[in-house]
Design a protein around this motif. Structure first.
Motif, PDB file in Angstrom:
ATOM      1  N   ASN A  68       0.865  -1.183   0.000  1.00 39.63           N
ATOM      2  CA  ASN A  68       0.000   0.000   0.000  1.00 39.63           C
ATOM      3  C   ASN A  68       0.893   1.222   0.000  1.00 39.63           C
ATOM      4  O   ASN A  68       1.881   1.273   0.743  1.00 39.63           O
ATOM      5  N   VAL A  69       0.537   2.164  -0.836  1.00 39.10           N
ATOM      6  CA  VAL A  69       1.362   3.360  -0.982  1.00 39.10           C
ATOM      7  C   VAL A  69       0.473   4.586  -0.840  1.00 39.10           C
ATOM      8  O   VAL A  69      -0.555   4.698  -1.519  1.00 39.10           O
ATOM      9  N   VAL A  70       0.877   5.470   0.060  1.00 34.55           N
ATOM     10  CA  VAL A  70       0.198   6.762   0.181  1.00 34.55           C
ATOM     11  C   VAL A  70       1.161   7.811  -0.349  1.00 34.55           C
ATOM     12  O   VAL A  70       2.316   7.868   0.100  1.00 34.55           O
ATOM     13  N   ALA A  71       0.713   8.573  -1.343  1.00 36.87           N
ATOM     14  CA  ALA A  71       1.577   9.609  -1.917  1.00 36.87           C
ATOM     15  C   ALA A  71       0.687  10.673  -2.537  1.00 36.87           C
ATOM     16  O   ALA A  71      -0.464  10.397  -2.885  1.00 36.87           O
ATOM     17  N   ASP A  72       1.224  11.853  -2.671  1.00 31.78           N
ATOM     18  CA  ASP A  72       0.409  12.971  -3.125  1.00 31.78           C
ATOM     19  C   ASP A  72       1.172  13.777  -4.180  1.00 31.78           C
ATOM     20  O   ASP A  72       2.355  14.057  -3.968  1.00 31.78           O
ATOM     21  N   PRO A  73       0.566  14.158  -5.282  1.00 27.14           N
ATOM     22  CA  PRO A  73      -0.779  13.794  -5.735  1.00 27.14           C
ATOM     23  C   PRO A  73      -0.825  12.352  -6.257  1.00 27.14           C
ATOM     24  O   PRO A  73       0.165  11.837  -6.782  1.00 27.14           O
ATOM     25  N   LEU A  74      -1.998  11.762  -6.121  1.00 26.32           N
ATOM     26  CA  LEU A  74      -2.139  10.319  -6.284  1.00 26.32           C
ATOM     27  C   LEU A  74      -1.876   9.828  -7.716  1.00 26.32           C
ATOM     28  O   LEU A  74      -1.173   8.837  -7.906  1.00 26.32           O
ATOM     29  N   ILE A  75      -2.454  10.505  -8.707  1.00 25.47           N
ATOM     30  CA  ILE A  75      -2.359   9.976 -10.075  1.00 25.47           C
ATOM     31  C   ILE A  75      -0.927  10.054 -10.624  1.00 25.47           C
ATOM     32  O   ILE A  75      -0.406   9.054 -11.144  1.00 25.47           O
ATOM     33  N   PRO A  76      -0.238  11.206 -10.464  1.00 23.37           N
ATOM     34  CA  PRO A  76       1.174  11.208 -10.874  1.00 23.37           C
ATOM     35  C   PRO A  76       1.991  10.169 -10.094  1.00 23.37           C
ATOM     36  O   PRO A  76       2.907   9.541 -10.657  1.00 23.37           O
ATOM     37  N   ALA A  77       1.651   9.968  -8.820  1.00 25.43           N
ATOM     38  CA  ALA A  77       2.373   8.963  -8.027  1.00 25.43           C
ATOM     39  C   ALA A  77       2.128   7.567  -8.596  1.00 25.43           C
ATOM     40  O   ALA A  77       3.030   6.709  -8.612  1.00 25.43           O
ATOM     41  N   LEU A  78       0.902   7.334  -9.068  1.00 25.59           N
ATOM     42  CA  LEU A  78       0.595   6.036  -9.687  1.00 25.59           C
ATOM     43  C   LEU A  78       1.458   5.832 -10.933  1.00 25.59           C
ATOM     44  O   LEU A  78       2.018   4.743 -11.140  1.00 25.59           O
ATOM     45  N   ASP A  79       1.592   6.886 -11.735  1.00 25.53           N
ATOM     46  CA  ASP A  79       2.433   6.784 -12.933  1.00 25.53           C
ATOM     47  C   ASP A  79       3.877   6.473 -12.539  1.00 25.53           C
ATOM     48  O   ASP A  79       4.537   5.631 -13.155  1.00 25.53           O
ATOM     49  N   ALA A  80       4.349   7.164 -11.510  1.00 25.79           N
ATOM     50  CA  ALA A  80       5.732   6.956 -11.067  1.00 25.79           C
ATOM     51  C   ALA A  80       5.929   5.537 -10.546  1.00 25.79           C
ATOM     52  O   ALA A  80       6.933   4.865 -10.857  1.00 25.79           O
ATOM     53  N   LEU A  81       4.960   5.078  -9.764  1.00 28.12           N
ATOM     54  CA  LEU A  81       5.064   3.731  -9.188  1.00 28.12           C
ATOM     55  C   LEU A  81       5.040   2.670 -10.298  1.00 28.12           C
ATOM     56  O   LEU A  81       5.842   1.727 -10.298  1.00 28.12           O
ATOM     57  N   SER A  82       4.122   2.857 -11.254  1.00 25.01           N
ATOM     58  CA  SER A  82       4.007   1.897 -12.361  1.00 25.01           C
ATOM     59  C   SER A  82       5.301   1.825 -13.162  1.00 25.01           C
ATOM     60  O   SER A  82       5.646   0.767 -13.705  1.00 25.01           O
ATOM     61  N   ALA A  83       5.993   2.966 -13.263  1.00 25.27           N
ATOM     62  CA  ALA A  83       7.211   3.027 -14.081  1.00 25.27           C
ATOM     63  C   ALA A  83       8.456   2.565 -13.318  1.00 25.27           C
ATOM     64  O   ALA A  83       9.534   2.451 -13.896  1.00 25.27           O
ATOM     65  N   THR A  84       8.298   2.274 -12.023  1.00 20.73           N
ATOM     66  CA  THR A  84       9.458   1.869 -11.218  1.00 20.73           C
ATOM     67  C   THR A  84       9.863   0.434 -11.581  1.00 20.73           C
ATOM     68  O   THR A  84       9.017  -0.466 -11.541  1.00 20.73           O
ATOM     69  N   PRO A  85      11.133   0.211 -11.940  1.00 20.23           N
ATOM     70  CA  PRO A  85      11.561  -1.163 -12.250  1.00 20.23           C
ATOM     71  C   PRO A  85      11.276  -2.087 -11.059  1.00 20.23           C
ATOM     72  O   PRO A  85      11.457  -1.688  -9.902  1.00 20.23           O
ATOM     73  N   GLY A  86      10.833  -3.294 -11.356  1.00 22.81           N
ATOM     74  CA  GLY A  86      10.533  -4.244 -10.281  1.00 22.81           C
ATOM     75  C   GLY A  86       9.102  -4.164  -9.785  1.00 22.81           C
ATOM     76  O   GLY A  86       8.666  -4.998  -9.009  1.00 22.81           O
ATOM     77  N   VAL A  87       8.348  -3.144 -10.250  1.00 24.56           N
ATOM     78  CA  VAL A  87       6.921  -3.076  -9.903  1.00 24.56           C
ATOM     79  C   VAL A  87       6.140  -3.770 -11.022  1.00 24.56           C
ATOM     80  O   VAL A  87       6.220  -3.373 -12.182  1.00 24.56           O
ATOM     81  N   HIS A  88       5.444  -4.826 -10.657  1.00 21.12           N
ATOM     82  CA  HIS A  88       4.739  -5.626 -11.650  1.00 21.12           C
ATOM     83  C   HIS A  88       3.446  -4.954 -12.084  1.00 21.12           C
ATOM     84  O   HIS A  88       3.088  -4.949 -13.258  1.00 21.12           O
ATOM     85  N   ARG A  89       2.742  -4.413 -11.102  1.00 18.88           N
ATOM     86  CA  ARG A  89       1.425  -3.855 -11.402  1.00 18.88           C
ATOM     87  C   ARG A  89       1.069  -2.885 -10.291  1.00 18.88           C
ATOM     88  O   ARG A  89       1.367  -3.150  -9.125  1.00 18.88           O
TER      89      ARG A  89
END
Ligand SMILES: Nc1ncnc2c1ncn2[C@@H]1O[C@H](COP(=O)(O)OP(=O)(O)OP(=O)(O)O)[C@@H](O)[C@H]1O
Ligand SMILES: [Mg+2]
Length: 307
Positions: free
Chosen positions: A233-254
């Motif tokens: 679970n990840v809390v970060a602000d703002p949420l949608i750009p954080a989702l893009d960043a998380l998705s683009a992180t190597p080793g993150v499957h989904r």
């Protein structure tokens, strides 16, 4: 009595060129509550209708309570209860009359069905209301009466096809309490659903997708065996750009949104909470909070559907 309530081997059903159920195999032991989770059109109802002897399989075979679904369907029907997805009540009849009518359909005699109808009314919580017309019942109560009708002839095995669709969460929970009561009394339940929360209640769960049974196991075993790595679970602000960043992180499957936070699955042991947090901080999310969490059935479903 066989210990295996349902045994299915490579069961398929085609409608023309379209394969609605595709080589499904599984077993259900007596006393189990087995869920059959899948989206619209995944083949849940078609599987049930074959097991009830209402639809002829294209190939494969199955036994229900030891009887062959094709050759011995007549022997199966009196022993099983079926709550159809599109069940019908006699709206003009009272609650009691609905139960008595179906008792008659099953060939029960008055001396047998009178006490049984009283028992069923108590079980479904409609004692004292038996003279109300079925047409006046609200959603959750209609569902309970439909279950009562499926139970009136004391079946050993119940097929419930999306029994709680369209009812509110509290009525759904009460319906599940009723299912547990039935299993405590020895019934076996095979229940289809497309609610993830409901699927958590099942002892074992089959996941259907495009007519295929992708996996069947306990909810916790599915979470333990079908995912590529731990959940976060990840809390970060703002949420949608954080989702893009998380998705683009190597080793993150989904990664995806879950309510007011993000939820992600990483690959194997490629990340710790600290390494994920560092990756987010490096991308400008200085206040990111990352915690390992229990995977959800939705994680399992999305993973299996993606294969
Ligand atoms: N008699 C039929 N003739 C042609 N196609 C059919 C028939 N019955 C079902 N199908 C198709 O087979 C597929 C599986 O249907 P089925 O009703 O088993 O799905 P389901 O998982 O129960 O879906 P839902 O959650 O919407 O109830 C669907 O694409 C459906 O349109
Ligand atoms: Mg269906």
């Amino acid at each position: 009595m066989p210990d295996i309530a349902i045994s299915v081997h490579e069961l398929s059903k085609k409608f023309g060129d379209f394969t609605a159920v595709d080589g499904v195999s599984f077993e259900v032991q007596r006393g189990e509550v087995v869920g059959y989770l899948g989206p619209n059109g995944s083949g849940k109802t078609t599987t049930m209708r074959m097991l009830l002897g209402l639809l002829r399989p294209t190939s494969g075979r199955a036994q229900v309570l030891g009887f062959d679904i094709e050759k011995q369907a007549e022997s199966i029907r009196p022993l099983v209860g079926y709550m159809s997805q599109k069940f019908a009540l006699y709206e003009d009849l009272t609650i009691r009359e609905n139960l008595v009518f179906y008792a008659g359909v099953y060939g029960m005699r008055p001396d047998d069905y009178r006490p049984r109808v009283q028992d069923v009314l108590a079980l479904i919580g409609l004692s004292g209301r038996e003279n109300e017309r079925a047409g006046e019942l609200s959603g959750g109560w209609r569902q309970r009466l439909a279950l009562g009708i499926a139970l009136v002839h004391s079946p050993q095995l119940l097929f419930l096809d999306e029994p709680t669709s369209g009812v509110d969460p509290s009525a759904r929970r009460e319906f599940w309490d009723l299912i547990y009561t039935l299993t405590e009394r020895g019934a076996t339940v095979f229940v289809s659903t497309h609610y993830m929360d409901e699927a958590e209640h099942c002892g074992r769960l089959g996941i259907m997708y495009n007519g295929k049974l992708m996996a069947m196991d306990t909810p916790s075993a599915l979470k333990g065996s079908q995912l590529k790595g731990p959940a976060w679970n990840v809390v970060a602000d703002p949420l949608i750009p954080a989702l893009d960043a998380l998705s683009a992180t190597p080793g993150v499957h989904r990664a995806g949104l879950l309510g007011d936070h993000l939820h992600a699955i990483s690959l194997g042991d490629s990340h710790t909470a600290e390494s994920l947090r560092s990756a987010l901080i490096a991308r400008g999310f200085a206040d990111a909070i990352v915690e390992e969490t229990e995977p959800t059935l939705e994680d399992v479903f999305v993973e299996l559907a993606g294969r």
